[in-house]
Design an enzyme around this catalytic site. Sequence first.
Site, short mmCIF file in Angstrom:
data_model
loop_
_atom_site.label_atom_id
_atom_site.label_comp_id
_atom_site.label_asym_id
_atom_site.label_seq_id
_atom_site.Cartn_x
_atom_site.Cartn_y
_atom_site.Cartn_z
N ASP A 133 12.25 37.88 42.29
CA ASP A 133 13.18 36.89 41.72
C ASP A 133 13.42 37.05 40.22
O ASP A 133 13.95 36.14 39.58
CB ASP A 133 12.67 35.47 41.99
CG ASP A 133 11.34 35.19 41.32
OD1 ASP A 133 10.67 36.14 40.87
OD2 ASP A 133 10.95 34.00 41.26
N GLU A 134 13.08 38.21 39.65
CA GLU A 134 13.18 38.34 38.19
C GLU A 134 13.47 39.78 37.81
O GLU A 134 12.95 40.71 38.42
CB GLU A 134 11.87 37.88 37.55
CG GLU A 134 11.84 37.98 36.04
CD GLU A 134 10.51 37.49 35.48
OE1 GLU A 134 10.30 36.27 35.46
OE2 GLU A 134 9.69 38.33 35.09
#
Length: 394
Positions: A133-134
Amino acid sequence: MDAFFASVELLRYPQLKGLPVVIGGGRRREDDLLLRLREAYPDREWATDSLDHIPVDFFPRLAGYTGRGVATTATYAARQFGVGSAMGLMKAAKLCPQAILLPVDFEEVRRISRLFKSTIREIAPVVEDRGVDEVYIDFTHVPGGQRESGRVLARLIQKSIFQATGLTCSIGVAPNKLIAKMASEFNKPNGISIVQTTDLQDLIWPLPCRKINGVGPKADEKLQGHGIHTIGELAQRERGWLVEHFGKSYGAWLHEVAWGRDVRPVQTESEPVSMSRETTFERDLHAVRDRAELGAIFTRLCEQVAADLNAKGYAGKTIGIKLRYDNFQGVTRDTTIDHFTQDAATIRRQAGLCLKRVDLGRRIRLLGVRVGSLVKATEITPTVEPVAVADQLF
């Protein structure tokens, strides 16, 4: 990405937006959900395209939860009650019993993860993957990337991700990865934060030291023991003092990051250091009384690690285990063999030998297997794996 695992579920269940929702406790089993729906509402037709019509009251709540589950993430409505990632669900249930509990859909999470990252690369191709998610993005040389100190490009990225996935993200723009990481947390959700070098004292120094990516609980506790609570207070300590109290490497690093210095480039490719699998049991298991169950779990973990190595084209020669006892004390052991392997039987055999070096008289809460010292499988000379089976404890 903002509350990524939860946001993915809210795409499926928009009726839960704005409510406290916690993701964790197991994997999503869609067939089980549809079966329960048909039993509860036999007069209605239920399929995967009608999940947005499920009544809110149908979803399970955290109240009364018992088990070993851990929260993967929580919506911002749940976070207001103190629920956070990696928190035990029993503790989360005490903080926010009214929260809705949903299992994880790893397949869908990975699909959307790939989608948002490919969307970014179409705009700014120099991207470092930092997990599901990053990402870090270097847009130094992206045409127009410097307009309004990067805000224009950040807005474009946010808009493009939302159009592609329906999800929001928060972006930190800064001269380096260290400060960008901290800035990305300033205006969640769906925020853009820009930190210039001249903003260090006003925006970064008032933050607690734990906001530095790389300062963990133990280091923070030691810093606080010396009266250092904020990054600004850390910056006021002499480099020599930090080296004396925290070691040559870590002390010097603390001094650099306190002054906002970070020369790490955005790396578009990186080799994994290790691959591992672990599981937390529903109940504590004992090496003697639960030998068969533990043995099956242990074998499965070894097979999963071997499958990961084969699928990604790696082999390793350092094989280890990880245990967590019922009192949450953790222990690791590893061994290095004389050849690289991605063979499940070899991993199982060597990991089993590592078990002989730990206390198995106590009940076990978590078990993990790891293979490190990785190289590309294409770079090694094939060897004949040993076939002898070592005595296994379970």
